[in-house]
Design a protein around this motif. Structure first.
Motif, PDB file in Angstrom:
ATOM      1  N   PHE A  42       0.835  -1.204   0.000  1.00  0.00           N
ATOM      2  CA  PHE A  42       0.000   0.000   0.000  1.00  0.00           C
ATOM      3  C   PHE A  42       0.874   1.260   0.000  1.00  0.00           C
ATOM      4  CE2 PHE A  42      -2.028   3.370   2.540  1.00  0.00           C
ATOM      5  CZ  PHE A  42      -3.161   3.603   1.777  1.00  0.00           C
ATOM      6  N   VAL A  43       1.920   1.268   0.834  1.00  0.00           N
ATOM      7  CA  VAL A  43       2.808   2.429   0.910  1.00  0.00           C
ATOM      8  C   VAL A  43       3.490   2.674  -0.431  1.00  0.00           C
ATOM      9  CG1 VAL A  43       4.954   3.285   1.923  1.00  0.00           C
ATOM     10  CG2 VAL A  43       3.202   2.276   3.384  1.00  0.00           C
ATOM     11  N   ASN A  44       4.014   1.636  -1.031  1.00  0.00           N
ATOM     12  CA  ASN A  44       4.712   1.787  -2.304  1.00  0.00           C
ATOM     13  C   ASN A  44       3.766   2.206  -3.420  1.00  0.00           C
ATOM     14  OD1 ASN A  44       7.461   1.274  -1.690  1.00  0.00           O
ATOM     15  ND2 ASN A  44       7.025  -0.909  -1.519  1.00  0.00           N
ATOM     16  N   ASP A  45       2.555   1.664  -3.403  1.00  0.00           N
ATOM     17  CA  ASP A  45       1.580   2.032  -4.431  1.00  0.00           C
ATOM     18  C   ASP A  45       1.175   3.496  -4.311  1.00  0.00           C
ATOM     19  OD1 ASP A  45       1.643  -0.495  -5.454  1.00  0.00           O
ATOM     20  OD2 ASP A  45      -0.241  -1.153  -4.531  1.00  0.00           O
ATOM     21  N   GLU A  46       1.007   3.985  -3.081  1.00  0.00           N
ATOM     22  CA  GLU A  46       0.541   5.355  -2.877  1.00  0.00           C
ATOM     23  C   GLU A  46       1.657   6.382  -3.046  1.00  0.00           C
ATOM     24  OE1 GLU A  46      -2.476   6.561  -2.469  1.00  0.00           O
ATOM     25  OE2 GLU A  46      -3.351   4.549  -2.624  1.00  0.00           O
ATOM     26  N   LEU A  47       2.861   6.053  -2.600  1.00  0.00           N
ATOM     27  CA  LEU A  47       3.934   7.048  -2.559  1.00  0.00           C
ATOM     28  C   LEU A  47       4.926   6.923  -3.705  1.00  0.00           C
ATOM     29  CD1 LEU A  47       4.768   7.150   1.262  1.00  0.00           C
ATOM     30  CD2 LEU A  47       3.150   8.555  -0.024  1.00  0.00           C
ATOM     31  N   GLY A  48       4.986   5.780  -4.343  1.00  0.00           N
ATOM     32  CA  GLY A  48       5.939   5.634  -5.428  1.00  0.00           C
ATOM     33  C   GLY A  48       7.355   5.895  -4.963  1.00  0.00           C
ATOM     34  N   ALA A  49       8.060   6.760  -5.701  1.00  0.00           N
ATOM     35  CA  ALA A  49       9.460   7.047  -5.379  1.00  0.00           C
ATOM     36  C   ALA A  49       9.621   7.763  -4.049  1.00  0.00           C
ATOM     37  CB  ALA A  49      10.095   7.880  -6.495  1.00  0.00           C
ATOM     38  N   LEU A  50       8.538   8.337  -3.516  1.00  0.00           N
ATOM     39  CA  LEU A  50       8.624   8.991  -2.197  1.00  0.00           C
ATOM     40  C   LEU A  50       8.889   7.985  -1.078  1.00  0.00           C
ATOM     41  CD1 LEU A  50       5.798  11.699  -2.153  1.00  0.00           C
ATOM     42  CD2 LEU A  50       8.250  12.023  -2.456  1.00  0.00           C
ATOM     43  N   ALA A  51       8.681   6.697  -1.361  1.00  0.00           N
ATOM     44  CA  ALA A  51       8.944   5.668  -0.350  1.00  0.00           C
ATOM     45  C   ALA A  51      10.399   5.231  -0.329  1.00  0.00           C
ATOM     46  CB  ALA A  51       8.047   4.454  -0.586  1.00  0.00           C
ATOM     47  N   ASP A  52      11.234   5.868  -1.163  1.00  0.00           N
ATOM     48  CA  ASP A  52      12.657   5.533  -1.162  1.00  0.00           C
ATOM     49  C   ASP A  52      13.280   5.786   0.198  1.00  0.00           C
ATOM     50  OD1 ASP A  52      12.550   4.768  -3.755  1.00  0.00           O
ATOM     51  OD2 ASP A  52      13.357   6.618  -4.592  1.00  0.00           O
ATOM     52  N   GLY A  53      14.389   5.120   0.458  1.00  0.00           N
ATOM     53  CA  GLY A  53      15.044   5.262   1.752  1.00  0.00           C
ATOM     54  C   GLY A  53      16.030   6.401   1.843  1.00  0.00           C
ATOM     55  N   GLY A  54      16.175   7.204   0.801  1.00  0.00           N
ATOM     56  CA  GLY A  54      17.151   8.281   0.811  1.00  0.00           C
ATOM     57  C   GLY A  54      16.701   9.505   1.595  1.00  0.00           C
TER      58      GLY A  54
ATOM     59  N   LEU B  86       7.283   1.725   8.999  1.00  0.00           N
ATOM     60  CA  LEU B  86       7.920   0.568   8.382  1.00  0.00           C
ATOM     61  C   LEU B  86       9.319   0.837   7.876  1.00  0.00           C
ATOM     62  CD1 LEU B  86       4.871  -0.630   6.262  1.00  0.00           C
ATOM     63  CD2 LEU B  86       5.845  -1.855   8.182  1.00  0.00           C
ATOM     64  N   SER B  87       9.660   2.123   7.671  1.00  0.00           N
ATOM     65  CA  SER B  87      10.899   2.484   6.981  1.00  0.00           C
ATOM     66  C   SER B  87      11.008   1.718   5.678  1.00  0.00           C
ATOM     67  CB  SER B  87      12.129   2.200   7.851  1.00  0.00           C
ATOM     68  OG  SER B  87      12.314   3.216   8.802  1.00  0.00           O
ATOM     69  N   VAL B  88       9.931   1.793   4.880  1.00  0.00           N
ATOM     70  CA  VAL B  88       9.886   1.077   3.626  1.00  0.00           C
ATOM     71  C   VAL B  88      10.909   1.664   2.665  1.00  0.00           C
ATOM     72  CG1 VAL B  88       8.465   0.508   1.629  1.00  0.00           C
ATOM     73  CG2 VAL B  88       7.467   0.492   3.912  1.00  0.00           C
ATOM     74  N   ALA B  89      11.729   0.844   2.074  1.00  0.00           N
ATOM     75  CA  ALA B  89      12.676   1.279   1.046  1.00  0.00           C
ATOM     76  C   ALA B  89      12.250   0.683  -0.277  1.00  0.00           C
ATOM     77  CB  ALA B  89      14.100   0.841   1.392  1.00  0.00           C
ATOM     78  N   ARG B  90      12.006   1.529  -1.242  1.00  0.00           N
ATOM     79  CA  ARG B  90      11.546   1.063  -2.539  1.00  0.00           C
ATOM     80  C   ARG B  90      12.672   0.284  -3.227  1.00  0.00           C
ATOM     81  NH1 ARG B  90       7.570   2.527  -6.211  1.00  0.00           N
ATOM     82  NH2 ARG B  90       8.172   2.549  -8.405  1.00  0.00           N
ATOM     83  N   ALA B  91      12.333  -0.890  -3.740  1.00  0.00           N
ATOM     84  CA  ALA B  91      13.340  -1.739  -4.403  1.00  0.00           C
ATOM     85  C   ALA B  91      13.830  -1.060  -5.671  1.00  0.00           C
ATOM     86  CB  ALA B  91      12.729  -3.103  -4.737  1.00  0.00           C
TER      87      ALA B  91
END
Length: 414
Positions: free
Chosen positions: A332-344, A409-414
């Motif tokens: 859900f986080v990756n779908d909603e935020l896209g590149a904003l979910a990156d860990g940088g 979650l500190s989700v980092a986009r693959a």
């Protein structure tokens, strides 16, 4: 666990003494084994592991010193043995746990020490100057003496356990636990008048439920007393743990303002313990509800990337609801935020700015909250629009939830 020559080590025992590395290795292995075999419900509890390891380590040192092994000295043998019996009683375990802990630890000590090659034994006891070649008669002597020590130590700990249990019965700890179990299992909002008397705690007014990951009752009660003093609670109730944490309530004669609750949470954070706290709730129904909330808040801890030492259900209720399915939440986080979910760092700054702006509604308020210039806010939001698309505000609610979950979650986009 072994040895009547055990001692309570000074605070400096956490420092590696010369030649004592094998003692710490033994203590770690034995502590894990005793926990698995005797105290499986406490697996994963850091305070419990730390306390048990202290007893194990001092008893390992006691046995080692009895055999002239090269390791730090031990003193005051009876205190550690007595404290172990009291500690097991306060934790609410049966008497057999004391006995099983000693026999499990003793067998593990002999087995693992032998597998390690009997390190620490005096050089004169080795054959051909080989530190791993210990004569058979020495091994037999070590085993026999170790079991003898374990038997004497176990008897002393059992006596201490029985004395502590009698004391707990006298001061009503076990009776209060039974009454609380009845209250938590009961329904309705009308309390039994006898409950107040039995608990020494008034079920009228407002309540805050707490869980305290303390090593022993003394530490838990000290923290609870401090919070009671800071917030003006009229009553406090502390029960031994039924899983991995001490269970407590603070009672207030009136509704608790937000500022007082903030003070309570800050005091818990300052205590240095891992704690969880429910929201203030009124009446006997609130007594039950705030405890359940504290339990649910603690249940979120392992699912958060960087949990606070004090988890308030008020702050993690959404995470409690949404993190039961972690893979789905990540998607859900990756779908909603896209590149904003990156860990940088850049993505993190943009998420922070977007969250503040969605919450405050103005560039000025966002800039003030973050301590940055309004132009910086505009630039970051323009970059957000480039990533999410011009119509991203049509999903304001979803974005706010995704931003909060991303922080959890500190989700980092693959």
């Amino acid at each position: 666990m072994t040895g009547v020559r055990a001692c309570s080590l000074p605070d400096s025992c956490g420092v590696q003494e010369p030649g004592a590395g094998w003692v710490d290795q033994l203590a770690d292995v034995i502590t894990r084994r005793i926990t698995e075999k005797v105290f499986p419900a406490r697996r994963g509890s850091v305070p419990f592991h730390t306390s048990l390891r202290r007893f194990v380590r001092t008893n390992v040192l006691s046995v080692a010193n009895a055999h002239d092994a090269v390791c730090p000295p031990c003193e005051e043998p009876q205190r550690s043995v007595h404290e172990f019996g009291v500690w097991v009683a306060e934790q609410g375990f049966p008497l057999t746990a004391v006995q099983n802990a000693y026999w499990t630890g003793t067998r593990q000590l002999i087995d693992v020490w032998g597998e390690m090659g009997w390190p620490g034994l005096a050089p004169l006891r080795h054959v051909d100057d080989d530190p791993t070649n210990v004569p058979g008669h020495v091994v037999s002597q070590v085993a026999a003496t170790t079991f003898e020590f374990a038997e004497h130590a176990m008897r002393a700990s059992v006596t201490a356990y029985q004395e502590a249990t009698a004391s707990l019965r006298l001061d009503g700890a076990q009776r209060r636990r039974a009454v609380v179990d009845t209250i938590l299992a009961a329904g309705g909002s009308r309390p039994d008048p006898a409950w107040d008397t039995a608990l020494g705690y008034r079920l009228g007014g407002s309540h805050v439920g707490l869980l305290l990951a303390a090593a022993d009752r003394r530490e838990a009660d000290a923290v609870l007393k401090n919070v009671q003093s800071l917030t003006g609670a009229r009553d406090r109730l502390l029960l031994p743990p039924d899983t991995t944490q001490w269970v407590a309530w603070l009672g207030y004669g009136r509704a608790i303002p937000d500022t007082m609750f903030d003070t309570l949470c800050q005091a818990l954070r300052d205590s240095g313990l891992h704690t969880a706290v429910g929201r203030p709730r009124p009446g006997v129904g609130g007594f039950r509800a705030t405890h359940r909330e504290a339990v649910r808040a603690e249940g979120v801890r392992d699912r958060l990337a960087a949990p606070s030492p004090c988890l308030s259900f008020r702050d993690v209720s959404l995470e409690d609801l949404l993190l039961h399915d972690r893979p789905l939440a990540t998607t859900f986080v990756n779908d909603e935020l896209g590149a904003l979910a990156d860990g940088g760092h850049r993505a993190a700054r943009m998420r922070e700015t977007l969250s503040a702006w969605l919450s405050s509604g103005t560039h000025t308020a966002t800039a003030a909250r973050l301590g940055i210039h309004e132009n910086t806010v505009r630039l970051r939001l323009n970059a957000v629009a480039d990533i999410l698309g011009a119509g991203y505000l049509e999903r304001r609610a979803e974005l706010l939830v995704a931003l909060r979950l991303c922080n959890a979650l500190s989700v980092a986009r693959a």
